[in-house]
Write a protein that holds these residues in place. Structure first.
Motif, mmCIF file in Angstrom:
data_model
loop_
_atom_site.group_PDB
_atom_site.id
_atom_site.type_symbol
_atom_site.label_atom_id
_atom_site.label_comp_id
_atom_site.label_asym_id
_atom_site.label_seq_id
_atom_site.Cartn_x
_atom_site.Cartn_y
_atom_site.Cartn_z
ATOM 1 N N ILE A 195 29.425 74.572 68.290
ATOM 2 C CA ILE A 195 30.263 73.380 68.473
ATOM 3 C C ILE A 195 31.315 73.754 69.505
ATOM 4 O O ILE A 195 32.171 74.592 69.257
ATOM 5 C CB ILE A 195 30.916 72.959 67.135
ATOM 6 N N SER A 196 31.235 73.150 70.663
ATOM 7 C CA SER A 196 32.123 73.547 71.751
ATOM 8 C C SER A 196 33.396 72.707 71.834
ATOM 9 O O SER A 196 34.399 73.171 72.347
ATOM 10 C CB SER A 196 31.388 73.483 73.082
ATOM 11 N N ALA A 197 33.362 71.486 71.330
ATOM 12 C CA ALA A 197 34.546 70.626 71.416
ATOM 13 C C ALA A 197 35.426 70.839 70.191
ATOM 14 O O ALA A 197 34.955 70.840 69.056
ATOM 15 C CB ALA A 197 34.133 69.168 71.506
ATOM 16 N N GLU A 198 36.710 71.028 70.427
ATOM 17 C CA GLU A 198 37.644 71.286 69.335
ATOM 18 C C GLU A 198 37.687 70.120 68.346
ATOM 19 O O GLU A 198 37.722 70.335 67.132
ATOM 20 C CB GLU A 198 39.039 71.538 69.911
ATOM 21 N N THR A 199 37.644 68.905 68.844
ATOM 22 C CA THR A 199 37.693 67.744 67.939
ATOM 23 C C THR A 199 36.446 67.682 67.068
ATOM 24 O O THR A 199 36.520 67.370 65.879
ATOM 25 C CB THR A 199 37.830 66.428 68.733
ATOM 26 N N GLU A 200 35.306 68.013 67.647
ATOM 27 C CA GLU A 200 34.060 68.012 66.885
ATOM 28 C C GLU A 200 34.081 69.119 65.821
ATOM 29 O O GLU A 200 33.649 68.914 64.682
ATOM 30 C CB GLU A 200 32.878 68.217 67.835
ATOM 31 N N LEU A 201 34.606 70.280 66.185
ATOM 32 C CA LEU A 201 34.719 71.386 65.240
ATOM 33 C C LEU A 201 35.662 71.027 64.099
ATOM 34 O O LEU A 201 35.377 71.277 62.930
ATOM 35 C CB LEU A 201 35.220 72.648 65.944
ATOM 36 N N ARG A 202 36.770 70.400 64.427
ATOM 37 C CA ARG A 202 37.727 69.977 63.397
ATOM 38 C C ARG A 202 37.075 69.003 62.434
ATOM 39 O O ARG A 202 37.199 69.130 61.212
ATOM 40 C CB ARG A 202 38.950 69.342 64.060
ATOM 41 N N ARG A 203 36.359 68.035 62.961
ATOM 42 C CA ARG A 203 35.662 67.058 62.121
ATOM 43 C C ARG A 203 34.643 67.749 61.210
ATOM 44 O O ARG A 203 34.569 67.473 60.015
ATOM 45 C CB ARG A 203 34.967 66.012 63.008
ATOM 46 N N HIS A 204 33.902 68.682 61.783
ATOM 47 C CA HIS A 204 32.908 69.434 61.017
ATOM 48 C C HIS A 204 33.572 70.214 59.878
ATOM 49 O O HIS A 204 33.100 70.203 58.742
ATOM 50 C CB HIS A 204 32.161 70.388 61.957
#
Length: 100
Positions: free
Chosen positions: A53-62
């Motif tokens: 997961i390269s995007a910080e927002t996507e990682l946070r959501r995950h």
């Protein structure tokens, strides 16, 4: 077993540091380091990991999705025992214990 380039978050992946570590341990290779682990307990294929997961927002959501699955002992009855049962410790106890 040396990687061709260093991983940015793993200092021991730098080839020179790996060589220094192995020399300090008195061994020739990383394989030798794990030699005492029986072959049947070693993974003989690459791990099947999901894509990074390269995007910080996507990682946070995950991570928030994962964390929502946790259940605390306040939400569910716990039979763990060994000092892990639900109990109340008055705040004054921390004050007394932390006195200098």
């Amino acid at each position: 077993m040396k990687s061709p380039r260093a991983h940015p978050f793993m200092p021991n992946s730098v080839p020179q540091l790996q060589r220094d570590m192995l020399q300090e341990l008195g061994i020739e290779s990383v394989d030798e380091l794990f030699g005492q682990i029986p072959a049947q307990h070693r993974l003989d294929r690459p791990l099947r990991l999901p894509a990074p997961i390269s995007a910080e927002t996507e990682l946070r959501r995950h991570m928030l999705e994962r964390l929502r699955k946790n259940v605390s002992c306040e939400q569910a009855l716990s039979f763990l025992g060994g000092g892990i049962w639900q109990h109340h410790v008055p705040a004054v106890c921390d004050e007394i214990v932390n006195r200098s």
